[in-house]
Design a protein around this motif. Structure first.
Motif, short mmCIF file in Angstrom:
data_model
loop_
_atom_site.label_atom_id
_atom_site.label_comp_id
_atom_site.label_asym_id
_atom_site.label_seq_id
_atom_site.Cartn_x
_atom_site.Cartn_y
_atom_site.Cartn_z
N THR A 16 26.79 52.84 47.38
CA THR A 16 27.10 52.19 48.43
C THR A 16 28.29 51.16 48.42
OG1 THR A 16 24.67 51.85 48.61
CG2 THR A 16 25.76 51.04 50.22
N ARG A 31 27.15 52.65 59.23
CA ARG A 31 26.15 52.06 58.32
C ARG A 31 26.86 51.31 57.23
NH1 ARG A 31 21.84 56.14 55.54
NH2 ARG A 31 20.87 54.78 54.50
N THR A 32 27.88 51.56 56.63
CA THR A 32 28.57 50.91 55.74
C THR A 32 29.02 49.45 56.13
OG1 THR A 32 29.48 53.20 55.04
CG2 THR A 32 30.36 50.91 53.86
N THR A 73 26.20 47.58 56.18
CA THR A 73 25.65 47.06 54.82
C THR A 73 26.65 45.83 54.40
OG1 THR A 73 25.32 49.09 54.45
CG2 THR A 73 25.39 47.48 52.47
#
Lengths: 492, 390
Positions: free
Chosen positions: B252, B275-276, B279
C-alpha cells in the motif's frame, strides 16, 4: 492546466517560493510588532507607588465633600422644580436648575420612549465568566431603579466587548452611532476599554466600568492622567496600582519573601498589574528578578518559566487569564528552580473555572474586597444580600466573578446622573444634558453603594479601592476559599 | 533554489542583494546570540551581558533547567512532527495543503477529553484500570480522527478532484472553519479540562544519576525527564517509525508513493488511485489523532481553537523539512519544537530582548524564512510529483 500550475510555470517555482517567503517575513514582522507594540513603557510610567498618595487623597476628599453638599442641595432643588414644573409648566426655571451647560448637546427622549443606556461587557469567550455577571448587575440595577421622571430606562441588548481592543472598538462604534444613548456601563476588560473610551468620550457620552482596573485608563494616583484616560470615563472597580501595592505588601510583609517575579500576557490589565506589583515590591525593599510576558495562546510555559527560574524568585505573581493561567499553575512546580516558589494570582483568575482546578490549590489570590454583606445602594435601596438573592432566583446560579456589585453601582450612578441632568420640556419630552451627566459623576462623593463608599476623583477613579488577598486551599470548596481572607488592604 | 534563479554570470539584482543581506544578517543574529548565551553561562557579568542586561548581568541556566527546555522542545516538536506528516502526505499525493488537518488533531484531543471524563465518572481513571482505559482512549481518538479525515476527503475534496488546486485549498479553509464551529456548537467555546491523570504519569519523573544539589537543596540529576514527556516522545517515535515502515516497506505504501509520483501512470499500472488517496488521508488522520491525545496528556485541556496554531506550525514544519518528504516532516517538527523552546532563552535573551517567550511564534516563522532563504527546498529536499516539478 491548473491555475497553480500556470502561476508556477509563468513565475518559475522559485519565484513562488519567494512570494511565500515574503509572506512569511510579513507574518513574523507583524508578530514582532504585535508583541513589542504594547505599551510597556506607558504602563511602567504610570505604575508608581500607590501608597504614598493617601495624604493627597485625604485632602481632596475634604475639599470635595464641601462641594458635594452644595451639589446635593442643587439636586434637591432640581427635583422640587421638576415637580413644580408639571403643575406650572415653568420650563425656563426647570432648565436653569438641571446640571450641565449644554456644551455637549442634549439627548431628547420623546414622550413614551425609553431612556437608552447600554451594557458593554465580555459576554462570550473565555472571559464570559466576568462579563455575564456584570451585564446582569446592570440589568438588575435598571429594574430596581425604576423610571426617571416618568420615563422608563432600558439597557437594550447587552453588547459584547470580546475582552479585546477589536471587540471594544467595534461595539463602541455601534454605540456612538446611536445618538439616543446617554451612557455605557462597561467594558469588562481594560484592553477593550482602551479602544472604546476614546470613541465614547468624543461622542459626549459617559462610560462607567465595573471591572476595568488598568492604571493607564485613569491616573497614576499622583495627579497625572494615564495615557489612555479620556474625559467621560469612570470606573467603580479599583485601580490596579492599589491591587499591585496590596499584593506586594502581602508578599513582602505577611509572607516575608524578598524576591519575586511577575508574568503578564501583553494585555493592558495584566501588564499594568504586573508592573504595579513589581514597582511596589521594589519600593518596599524587595528584589524583582523578572517581569516577563507570555502570549495568550501559549500552552507550553516551560520556556517562560525557565526564564523566571533562572532568577530563582521565592514568589511568582501571574495576574493573567485562563487558559494561559492554567498552564502556568500546572507547569511551574515541574520546572527546576520553581519547585517551592509561592504562586500568586489576581482577580483575572479569581473565578470558579480556575479555582476548580487541582493545580490552583495552595495559591493566593488578590482581588476586590467582596465581603459586601449588608451594604446598600442608596439610589435603589437594595442591599448586597438582596441583590444576590434576586440574582440567584433569576439566573439559577451565583455570580461567577466578583464585579457584579461594581457594575450594579455603576448603573445606579449613571441613572442618578441622568436624573440630575435632565428636565421635561413643554412637549412632555425628556431632555438630558450630556455635560450635566458628567458634572454629576465628577461630583460624586460619599455615595453609598453595594461595594461600600464611592468617591470619584478627577480622573474617573470612583472605586472603594479595598483589596483582599485570599488563600485557596481546596478546589472543591470555592466559597470557603473566598471567605478565607488572609490580608486586607485599604489605601487610607 | 533562490540562488539558481540568477543565471550564472548574470548581474546581481537589488533583490539578490537584499536576500543576501537577510541571510547573512539572520545567521549572524543567531550566531551572536548563541555565543552570548555560552558567554553568560560561563560568566553572567561579562562585557556583552552587562551591555545588554545592565550591571547585574544576565541570568545563568542550571543544567536541570536547560534539560527541561530541551525535553519540552522535543515533546512539543514530536507532536508537530506527527501533525506535519499528514500535511506532507496529502501534499505529496494531491498537491494541495489541507488546512483542515489541524482540526482533525483538535477533534482527537476533544475525543480524549470526552473519554477521560467518562472513564473518570465510571471510576476507571484513578484506579488500577487506568492503563487499559488510557489505551482504549488512544485507540478511540485515533479511530475518530481517521474517520473525520476520511469523511472530509470523501465529502469535501473528492468532488473537486481534477479542479484547479486552488479550489480544494480554499475548500480546506472552509472545512477548517466548519469543524471549529461545529465543536463550539457542540461543546461551547470554553476550555475543557481532562480528568486528572495519576501522579505517576503527570508529576513523577525518571531520574538518572544524581550529580549534586541545587542551592535550595533540590537534588540535581544528570538526566531527569518527566514521565509524560517521555511517553509523548516515545509514542511519537514509535508512530513515526510505524508510518515509515508502512510507506516504504508495504505494498500500500508503494502504491501511495506511485500515486504521489504520477496518478495517471499509477492507475495504468493497476493501482486504485481513489482508494490510495483515502488511505493517505486515513493514515494522516491517525497520526493527527495520536498527536491529539499526546496533547491532552501534556496540557490536560482542549479548546475549539486548539488545532489552529499547532496546525500552522506543523505546516511550517512540513515546509522546513521539505514538502512531501516524510523524514523531513518529522525532522522539521522536532527542530521547530526545539527552536521554539530554546531560541527565546538561547538567542533572544542574550540580545537583551525583554519578554523573549512572547516571541515564540515569531521564532517559528523566522526559522521558516531562514530555511527558505538558505535552502529553499527545505532541510531534506522536496519530493514532488512529476507534474509539480514541471
Amino acid at each position: 492546466m491548473s491555475i497553480w500550475g500556470a502561476v508556477t510555470k509563468t513565475l518559475g517555482g522559485a519565484k513562488v517560493k519567494k512570494l511565500f517567503m515574503i509572506l512569511g517575513m510579513f507574518l513574523s514582522f507583524t508578530l514582532v510588532a504585535a508583541a513589542c507594540g504594547s505599551t510597556i513603557e506607558d504602563a511602567a510610567d504610570t505604575a508608581t507607588d500607590a501608597a504614598s498618595d493617601a495624604a493627597d487623597a485625604a485632602e481632596e476628599v475634604v475639599e470635595d465633600a464641601m462641594e458635594d453638599d452644595e451639589e446635593d442641595a442643587m439636586e434637591d432643588d432640581a427635583m422640587e422644580e421638576d415637580d413644580a414644573m408639571e403643575e406650572d409648566a415653568m420650563e425656563d426655571d426647570a432648565m436653569a436648575e438641571h446640571l450641565g451647560d449644554g456644551s455637549l448637546g442634549t439627548v431628547v427622549v420623546e414622550a413614551g420612549a425609553e431612556v437608552q443606556i447600554r451594557s458593554l461587557n465580555a459576554i462570550s469567550g473565555d472571559v464570559a465568566f466576568l462579563g455575564v455577571p456584570n451585564q446582569r448587575g446592570v440589568e438588575q440595577a435598571v429594574v430596581d431603579y425604576g423610571p426617571i421622571k416618568g420615563f422608563n430606562v432600558t439597557s437594550g441588548q447587552g453588547l459584547d466587548d470580546l475582552c479585546s481592543a477589536d471587540g471594544g472598538q467595534a461595539a463602541a462604534q455601534q454605540i456612538v452611532a446611536d445618538e439616543q444613548i446617554v451612557g455605557v456601563i462597561g467594558t469588562s476588560c481594560s484592553g477593550a476599554a482602551t479602544a472604546a473610551a476614546p470613541l465614547i468620550s468624543a461622542a459626549g457620552m459617559v462610560m462607567i466600568s465595573g471591572s476595568n482596573t488598568s492604571p493607564a485608563l485613569t491616573s497614576d494616583q499622583q495627579g497625572n492622567a494615564g495615557p489612555d484616560y479620556h474625559v467621560g470615563y469612570y470606573r467603580t472597580a479599583h485601580n490596579d496600582l492599589f491591587q499591585g501595592a496590596a499584593m506586594a505588601e502581602f508578599v513582602f510583609t505577611s509572607l516575608g519573601l524578598t524576591t519575586a517575579a511577575a508574568i503578564h500576557d501583553g494585555d493592558p490589565y495584566t501588564e499594568g498589574l504586573a508592573n504595579a506589583f513589581a514597582n511596589a515590591f521594589e519600593e518596599l525593599g524587595g528584589t524583582v528578578t523578572t517581569v516577563t510576558g507570555v502570549a495568550k495562546e501559549d500552552t507550553d510555559m516551560v520556556p517562560v518559566l525557565t526564564e523566571i527560574a533562572a532568577g530563582s524568585p521565592e514568589a511568582l505573581f501571574f495576574p493573567i487569564f485562563q487558559p494561559a493561567g492554567d498552564f502556568v499553575a500546572d507547569q511551574a512546580p515541574s520546572v527546576p528552580g520553581l519547585e517551592n516558589t509561592t504562586l500568586l494570582a489576581a482577580d483575572g483568575l479569581l473565578n470558579d473555572g480556575f479555582m476548580g482546578l487541582a493545580q490552583s490549590e495552595g495559591m493566593h489570590f488578590s482581588g476586590p474586597d467582596t465581603r459586601f454583606g449588608t451594604n446598600t445602594n442608596e439610589s435603589t435601596g437594595v442591599s448586597a444580600e438582596e441583590f444576590l438573592a434576586t440574582y440567584e432566583a433569576n439566573n439559577g446560579e451565583a455570580p461567577a466573578a466578583p464585579f457584579w456589585g461594581h457594575s450594579y453601582d455603576a448603573a445606579a450612578m449613571l441613572l442618578d446622573a441622568i436624573d440630575a441632568a435632565s428636565w421635561v420640556d413643554g412637549d412632555g419630552n425628556l431632555n438630558i444634558d450630556r455635560q450635566g451627566v458628567r458634572d454629576h459623576l465628577n461630583g460624586i462623593q460619599g455615595y453609598s453603594g453595594l461595594i461600600g463608599t464611592i468617591n470619584c476623583d478627577d480622573f474617573g477613579d470612583c472605586g472603594s479601592q479595598k483589596i483582599t488577598v485570599i488563600l485557596h486551599n481546596d478546589s472543591g470548596d470555592i466559597p470557603g476559599s473566598l471567605e478565607n481572607v488572609v490580608f486586607e488592604y485599604a489605601p487610607q | 533554489m533562490t540562488t539558481a534563479v540568477r543565471a550564472k554570470g548574470a548581474p546581481r539584482t537589488g533583490v539578490d542583494w537584499f536576500l543576501l543581506v537577510m541571510r547573512v544578517g539572520l545567521i549572524a543574529f543567531i550566531v551572536i546570540g548563541l555565543l552570548g548565551f555560552v558567554a553568560q553561562q560561563i560568566d553572567p557579568t561579562n562585557a556583552w551581558a552587562t551591555w545588554r542586561h545592565g550591571d547585574e548581568g544576565a541570568a545563568r541556566l542550571s543544567w536541570a533547567q536547560f534539560q527541561g527546555l530541551v525535553v519540552t522542545g522535543l515533546s512539543q516538536g514530536a507532536m508537530y512532527g506527527l501533525i506535519a506528516l499528514g500535511y506532507s502526505m496529502v501534499y505529496g499525493v494531491l498537491g494541495f495543503i489541507n488546512f483542515a488537518h489541524g482540526e482533525v488533531f483538535m477533534i482527537a484531543a476533544f475525543t480524549g477529553f470526552i473519554m477521560s471524563t467518562k472513564f473518570d465518572q465510571a471510576g476507571w481513571w484513578d484506579s488500577g484500570a487506568f492503563i487499559p482505559a488510557m489505551l482504549f482512549t488512544i485507540v478511540v481518538a485515533t479511530i475518530v480522527a481517521t474517520i473525520v479525515a476520511v469523511v472530509m476527503e470523501r465529502v469535501a475534496y473528492r468532488p473537486l478532484r481534477g479542479s484547479p488546486r486552488l479550489i480544494p485549498l480554499i475548500t480546506s479553509i472552509g472545512v477548517s472553519f466548519f469543524l471549529q464551529n461545529a465543536v463550539i456548537l457542540l461543546f461551547g467555546p470554553g476550555a475543557k479540562g481532562y480528568a486528572p491523570f495519576p501522579d505517576w504519569l503527570d508529576k513523577d519523573r525518571i531520574n538518572i544519576w544524581q550529580i549534586g544539589e541545587s542551592d535550595t537543596g533540590v537534588p540535581e540529576y544528570l538526566l531527569s525527564v518527566e514521565n509524560k514527556k517521555l511517553l509523548v516522545i516515545v509514542v511519537a517515535a514509535i508512530s513515526m517509525a510505524g508510518l515509515w515502515y508502512f510507506v516504504e516497506r508495504t505494498k500500500t505504501g508503494k502504491a501511495m508513493r506511485a500515486v504521489a509520483e504520477d496518478k495517471e501512470i499509477a492507475s495504468l499500472m493497476g493501482i486504485d488511485v481513489d482508494r490510495t488517496i483515502v488511505t493517505t488521508f486515513a493514515v494522516g488522520g491517525a497520526m493527527a489523532g495520536i498527536a491529539g491525545i499526546l496533547w491532552g496528556i501534556l496540557f490536560k485541556s482542549v479548546i475549539a481553537t486548539t488545532g489552529f496554531l499547532p496546525g500552522i506550525k506543523a505546516f511550517t514544519a512540513a515546509v522546513v523539512g521539505g514538502v512531501g518528504n516524510l523524514g523531513g516532516a518529522m525532522a522539521g517538527g522536532v527542530s521547530l519544537g526545539g527552536a521554539e523552546a530554546l531560541a527565546p532563552l538561547m538567542v533572544l535573551d542574550p540580545w537583551g530582548i525583554e519578554g523573549p517567550s512572547q516571541l515564540r511564534d515569531a521564532v517559528v516563522f523566522t526559522l521558516l524564512i531562514l530555511v527558505l532563504l538558505v535552502k529553499p527546498t527545505g532541510l531534506f529536499g522536496e519530493r514532488l510529483s512529476s507534474e509539480d516539478r514541471a
